[in-house]
Write a protein that holds these residues in place. Structure first.
Motif, short mmCIF file in Angstrom:
data_model
loop_
_atom_site.label_atom_id
_atom_site.label_comp_id
_atom_site.label_asym_id
_atom_site.label_seq_id
_atom_site.Cartn_x
_atom_site.Cartn_y
_atom_site.Cartn_z
N GLN A 12 34.38 19.69 -6.72
CA GLN A 12 35.30 19.45 -5.59
C GLN A 12 35.40 20.68 -4.60
OE1 GLN A 12 38.72 18.05 -7.63
NE2 GLN A 12 38.15 15.91 -7.47
N VAL A 13 35.38 21.84 -5.40
CA VAL A 13 35.30 23.02 -4.26
C VAL A 13 34.07 23.04 -3.61
CG1 VAL A 13 35.43 25.65 -4.29
CG2 VAL A 13 36.82 24.59 -5.67
N ALA A 14 33.01 22.81 -4.21
CA ALA A 14 31.72 22.94 -3.54
C ALA A 14 31.78 21.57 -2.43
CB ALA A 14 30.65 22.68 -4.68
N ASN A 15 32.18 20.38 -2.77
CA ASN A 15 32.13 19.36 -1.87
C ASN A 15 32.95 19.81 -0.61
OD1 ASN A 15 32.24 16.91 -0.78
ND2 ASN A 15 33.34 15.88 -2.40
N ALA A 16 34.05 20.54 -0.61
CA ALA A 16 34.85 20.94 0.49
C ALA A 16 34.02 21.84 1.34
CB ALA A 16 36.31 21.37 -0.13
N LEU A 17 33.38 22.93 0.75
CA LEU A 17 32.77 24.03 1.26
C LEU A 17 31.43 23.43 1.91
CD1 LEU A 17 33.19 26.84 -1.34
CD2 LEU A 17 34.03 26.63 0.80
N PHE B 212 30.21 13.67 -4.73
CA PHE B 212 29.98 14.37 -3.46
C PHE B 212 29.98 13.18 -2.56
CE2 PHE B 212 28.67 17.50 -6.25
CZ PHE B 212 29.09 18.79 -5.74
N GLY B 213 30.45 13.37 -1.26
CA GLY B 213 30.35 12.35 -0.16
C GLY B 213 31.77 11.50 -0.37
N GLN B 214 32.41 11.83 -1.56
CA GLN B 214 33.72 11.15 -1.41
C GLN B 214 34.78 12.21 -1.06
OE1 GLN B 214 34.72 9.91 -5.46
NE2 GLN B 214 32.89 8.70 -5.62
N PRO B 215 36.03 11.98 -0.69
CA PRO B 215 36.84 12.97 -0.35
C PRO B 215 37.16 13.69 -1.45
CG PRO B 215 37.77 10.63 0.47
CD PRO B 215 36.56 10.33 -0.28
N GLY B 216 37.10 15.06 -1.13
CA GLY B 216 37.48 15.97 -2.33
C GLY B 216 38.78 16.76 -2.11
N ILE B 217 38.63 17.88 -2.42
CA ILE B 217 39.91 18.55 -2.36
C ILE B 217 40.21 18.79 -0.83
CG2 ILE B 217 40.09 19.78 -4.76
CD1 ILE B 217 39.03 22.19 -3.34
N GLU B 218 41.59 19.20 -0.56
CA GLU B 218 42.12 19.60 0.90
C GLU B 218 41.45 20.90 1.49
OE1 GLU B 218 46.30 20.50 3.26
OE2 GLU B 218 46.42 19.22 1.35
N TRP B 219 40.95 20.68 2.39
CA TRP B 219 40.46 22.00 3.20
C TRP B 219 41.50 22.83 3.49
CZ3 TRP B 219 36.26 24.76 3.38
CH2 TRP B 219 36.07 25.67 4.20
N ILE B 220 41.74 24.02 3.18
CA ILE B 220 42.76 24.89 3.33
C ILE B 220 42.28 25.73 4.61
CG2 ILE B 220 44.27 26.65 2.47
CD1 ILE B 220 43.78 25.61 -0.34
N GLN B 221 43.18 25.75 5.39
CA GLN B 221 42.80 26.47 7.08
C GLN B 221 42.82 27.88 6.73
OE1 GLN B 221 41.30 25.12 9.63
NE2 GLN B 221 41.62 23.05 8.95
N ASP B 222 43.84 28.39 6.13
CA ASP B 222 43.99 29.80 5.85
C ASP B 222 42.94 30.61 5.15
OD1 ASP B 222 45.49 32.52 4.47
OD2 ASP B 222 46.05 32.30 6.44
N THR B 223 42.19 31.28 5.58
CA THR B 223 41.00 31.96 4.69
C THR B 223 41.50 32.37 3.36
OG1 THR B 223 39.88 32.28 7.10
CG2 THR B 223 39.02 33.18 4.86
N ARG B 224 42.54 33.28 3.63
CA ARG B 224 42.90 34.07 2.27
C ARG B 224 43.54 32.93 1.39
NH1 ARG B 224 45.78 39.23 5.03
NH2 ARG B 224 43.76 40.34 5.63
N ARG C 158 42.72 29.90 1.18
CA ARG C 158 41.57 28.88 0.71
C ARG C 158 40.86 29.80 -0.47
NH1 ARG C 158 39.53 28.03 5.19
NH2 ARG C 158 37.93 29.60 5.34
N GLY C 159 40.32 30.96 -0.08
CA GLY C 159 39.67 31.82 -1.13
C GLY C 159 40.29 32.07 -2.46
N ARG C 160 41.78 32.29 -2.38
CA ARG C 160 42.52 32.16 -3.63
C ARG C 160 42.50 31.17 -4.41
NH1 ARG C 160 45.80 35.86 -0.74
NH2 ARG C 160 47.14 34.19 -0.20
N ALA C 161 42.89 30.10 -3.79
CA ALA C 161 42.95 28.57 -4.50
C ALA C 161 41.53 28.16 -4.89
CB ALA C 161 43.46 27.77 -3.31
N TYR C 162 40.52 28.37 -4.08
CA TYR C 162 39.22 28.01 -4.53
C TYR C 162 38.63 28.85 -5.72
CZ TYR C 162 38.77 24.77 -0.48
OH TYR C 162 39.18 23.63 0.42
N ASP C 163 38.98 30.01 -5.80
CA ASP C 163 38.69 31.05 -6.75
C ASP C 163 39.24 30.51 -8.03
OD1 ASP C 163 37.11 33.19 -7.80
OD2 ASP C 163 39.13 34.03 -7.83
N ILE C 164 40.63 30.09 -7.98
CA ILE C 164 41.19 29.85 -9.09
C ILE C 164 40.67 28.34 -9.76
CG2 ILE C 164 43.38 28.80 -10.02
CD1 ILE C 164 44.96 30.70 -8.04
N LEU C 165 40.34 27.50 -9.00
CA LEU C 165 39.83 26.13 -9.39
C LEU C 165 38.32 26.53 -9.89
CD1 LEU C 165 40.61 23.80 -6.45
CD2 LEU C 165 41.54 23.99 -8.66
#
Length: 165
Positions: free
Chosen positions: A105-110, A73-85, A87-94
């Motif tokens: 890393q998902v928590a870090n991004a959010l 946490f505090g380090q660059p994490g995964i890329e923020w995905i602009q499209d909500t849907r 992002r939801g699918r990608a983060y859910d898979i992770l």
């Protein structure tokens, strides 16, 4: 195999204590089952096969593993995905992978997005983060002998420091 009294991580219920190990005969087949009680819902009883074919039960992370996750946490994490849907699918898979590092890393991004922008969080993002906080933050807290709230505060501080805020 786990023993009675062990605290384990069980699927979406998070931290659970094994209170019994017993044999059950279902459909003419005898199998060993764990009786679990979620730490945050001790009245709930969960019975699951010890062979782990249905749901995965894992050991609670070590102090070293928890410290390594906290360092993310505090380090660059995964890329923020602009499209909500997307992002939801990608983060859910992770999150579903069960990999603590991927989940962190998902928590870090959010959390980074939540703390560093004026935008309101979408419901899907809020639900994903709440699930992670309920499962991962409690496990980190147990490993580091802290409360989940202290873990959350420390993570927020690290993210803000990493952003130069």
């Amino acid at each position: 195999m786990f023993e009675i009294g062990d605290v384990v991580v069980y699927a979406k219920h998070g931290l659970c204590k094994i209170t019994d190990i017993c044999e059950k005969d279902l459909f003419g087949q005898t199998r060993t089952y764990y009786l679990l009680h979620p730490l945050d819902e001790p009245s709930l009883k969960i019975s699951t096969p010890a062979d782990g074919k249905k749901q995965k039960i894992t050991k609670v992370m070590s102090r070293k593993e928890a410290e390594e996750l906290m360092a993310l946490f505090g380090q660059p994490g995964i890329e923020w995905i602009q499209d909500t849907r997307q992002r939801g699918r990608a983060y859910d898979i992770l999150v579903r992978t069960g990999s603590r590092k991927e989940i962190a890393q998902v928590a870090n991004a959010l959390i980074t997005q939540q703390l560093t922008t004026d935008q309101k969080m979408y419901d899907q993002d809020r639900k994903t983060l709440a699930t992670i906080q309920n499962l991962l933050f409690h496990e980190i807290a147990l490993a580091l002998d802290m409360t989940a709230e202290e873990v959350g505060d420390r993570i927020n501080d690290q993210i803000l420091a990493g952003q130069g805020v």
